[in-house]
Design an enzyme around this catalytic site. Structure first.
Site, short mmCIF file in Angstrom:
data_model
loop_
_atom_site.label_atom_id
_atom_site.label_comp_id
_atom_site.label_asym_id
_atom_site.label_seq_id
_atom_site.Cartn_x
_atom_site.Cartn_y
_atom_site.Cartn_z
CE LYS A 193 -38.49 -31.62 -93.30
NZ LYS A 193 -39.86 -31.80 -92.72
NE ARG A 246 -44.22 -34.96 -85.81
CZ ARG A 246 -43.60 -33.90 -86.30
NH1 ARG A 246 -42.32 -34.72 -86.80
NH2 ARG A 246 -43.14 -32.33 -86.75
NE ARG A 290 -39.99 -25.54 -92.52
CZ ARG A 290 -40.31 -26.57 -91.67
NH1 ARG A 290 -38.99 -27.13 -91.38
NH2 ARG A 290 -40.66 -27.38 -91.69
NE ARG A 328 -45.75 -28.07 -88.79
CZ ARG A 328 -45.39 -29.32 -87.78
NH1 ARG A 328 -46.26 -29.52 -87.04
NH2 ARG A 328 -44.66 -29.46 -87.98
NE ARG A 367 -43.12 -30.27 -82.68
CZ ARG A 367 -42.66 -30.34 -83.97
NH1 ARG A 367 -41.22 -31.37 -83.52
NH2 ARG A 367 -42.36 -29.91 -85.12
P1 ADP Z 1 -41.67 -30.63 -89.52
O1 ADP Z 1 -40.94 -30.90 -90.36
O2 ADP Z 1 -42.54 -31.59 -89.08
O3 ADP Z 1 -42.27 -29.72 -90.40
P2 ADP Z 1 -40.11 -28.63 -87.87
O4 ADP Z 1 -39.30 -28.88 -86.30
O5 ADP Z 1 -38.82 -28.65 -89.11
O6 ADP Z 1 -41.05 -29.38 -87.57
O7 ADP Z 1 -40.30 -27.30 -87.42
C1 ADP Z 1 -41.78 -26.64 -87.17
C2 ADP Z 1 -41.64 -25.16 -87.04
O8 ADP Z 1 -40.66 -24.72 -86.81
C3 ADP Z 1 -42.34 -25.07 -88.18
O9 ADP Z 1 -43.24 -24.89 -88.57
C4 ADP Z 1 -42.12 -23.71 -88.75
O10 ADP Z 1 -42.61 -22.19 -87.65
C5 ADP Z 1 -40.24 -23.37 -88.10
N1 ADP Z 1 -39.27 -23.48 -88.81
C6 ADP Z 1 -38.20 -24.71 -89.25
N2 ADP Z 1 -37.70 -24.56 -90.14
C7 ADP Z 1 -37.53 -22.80 -90.60
C8 ADP Z 1 -37.07 -22.55 -92.01
N3 ADP Z 1 -35.88 -22.69 -92.48
N4 ADP Z 1 -37.97 -21.29 -91.99
C9 ADP Z 1 -38.98 -21.10 -92.03
N5 ADP Z 1 -39.84 -21.66 -90.92
C10 ADP Z 1 -38.91 -22.83 -90.00
#
Ligand code: ADP
Ligand code: ZN
Length: 245
Positions: free
Chosen positions: A13, A127, A88, A171, A160
């Site tokens: 995404k 990745r 989320r 996750r 990462r």
């Molecule tokens: P991906 O889309 O690959 O899961 P992101 O970069 O969006 O990774 O997010 C990495 C981490 O940041 C998530 O696993 C979470 O811990 C935190 N995070 C990101 N966005 C949110 C959100 N909207 N609410 C809570 N935690 C978030």
């Protein structure tokens, strides 16, 4: 244009969101990127967020919502924005809906990038991310020009911590429990543009994909399959997706 990208971690995404943001000249707002920038800069927010992120858990709603509300209130968001990784959870979605209602606004699209779990773990292990500028790569499908070095800024790219297989599994569990319910949330409260593909039409959505999304965005109401407010894109649907599989 105000767009939400939904989808499991590693569904691609972020890549989609960046392309849409460029195309429609709206800011790409990735909560994950914002948290990572804060971690890198050693801010209080970063310290708090890291404890959760490293375990594959979500950062608490309150921290996350404050940050996003602040960001979408900035001037560059006047003509819209694309949210990548937010909301989320249901409370985050409710907070967003309420904040927009206050100013008589509504999201235009919610896009679900739909990828089966089994593909995700494999994909994430390949990745690579630049912690300096946020660019993401994949060792097979979008490699850096020079191995291990970011094309954009010349800094090293890394796997990462939260992309390590055991964290990815966690996750995914968190995704199914807390984020997937948002697909129903946005079906019941469709975004403004009336939008695009229904889950049961997934097979057709797969064969049409991103090109139709662009068309739909230009003229949402003439799109024949406009029905339920959620656009389902499967990885197979989009020639622009990272792993091309
Ligand atoms: P991906 O889309 O690959 O899961 P992101 O970069 O969006 O990774 O997010 C990495 C981490 O940041 C998530 O696993 C979470 O811990 C935190 N995070 C990101 N966005 C949110 C959100 N909207 N609410 C809570 N935690 C978030
Ligand atoms: Zn970089």
């Amino acid at each position: 244009m105000k767009i939400i990208m939904l989808g499991a971690p590693g569904a691609g995404k972020g890549t989609q969101a960046k392309q849409i943001a460029d195309k429609y000249r709206i800011p790409h707002i990735s909560t994950g990127d914002i948290f990572r920038a804060n971690i890198k800069n050693g801010t209080e927010l970063g310290k708090k967020a890291k404890q959760y992120m490293d375990q594959g858990l979500l950062v608490p709603d309150e921290l996350t919502c404050d940050l996003v509300m602040d960001r979408i209130g900035q001037d560059d968001c006047e003509n819209g924005f694309i949210l990548d990784g937010f909301p989320r959870t249901i409370p985050q979605a409710e907070a967003l809906t309420a904040a927009l209602e206050k100013i008589n606004e509504k999201m235009d699209y919610a896009i679900d990038v739909d990828v089966p779990d089994e593909n995700i773990v494999n994909r994430m292990s390949g990745r690579r991310a630049c912690l300096n500028c946020g660019a993401t790569y994949h060792i097979v499908s979008i490699p850096t020009k020079v191995e291990g070095i970011c094309d954009r800024c010349g800094q090293p790219v890394v796997l990462r911590d939260d992309d390590k297989p055991e964290t990815v599994q966690k996750r995914l569990t968190v995704y199914h429990e807390q984020t997937q319910p948002l697909i129903d949330y946005y079906k019941k409260q469709p975004p403004r543009a009336g939008a695009v593909f229904c889950p049961e039409k997934r097979e057709k959505a797969v064969s049409t994909g991103f090109k139709n999304f662009s068309k739909t965005v230009k003229n949402p109401f003439t799109h024949k399959r406009a029905r339920c407010g959620i656009l389902i894109m499967s990885k197979g649907s989009n020639p622009l997706l990272p792993d091309g599989s």
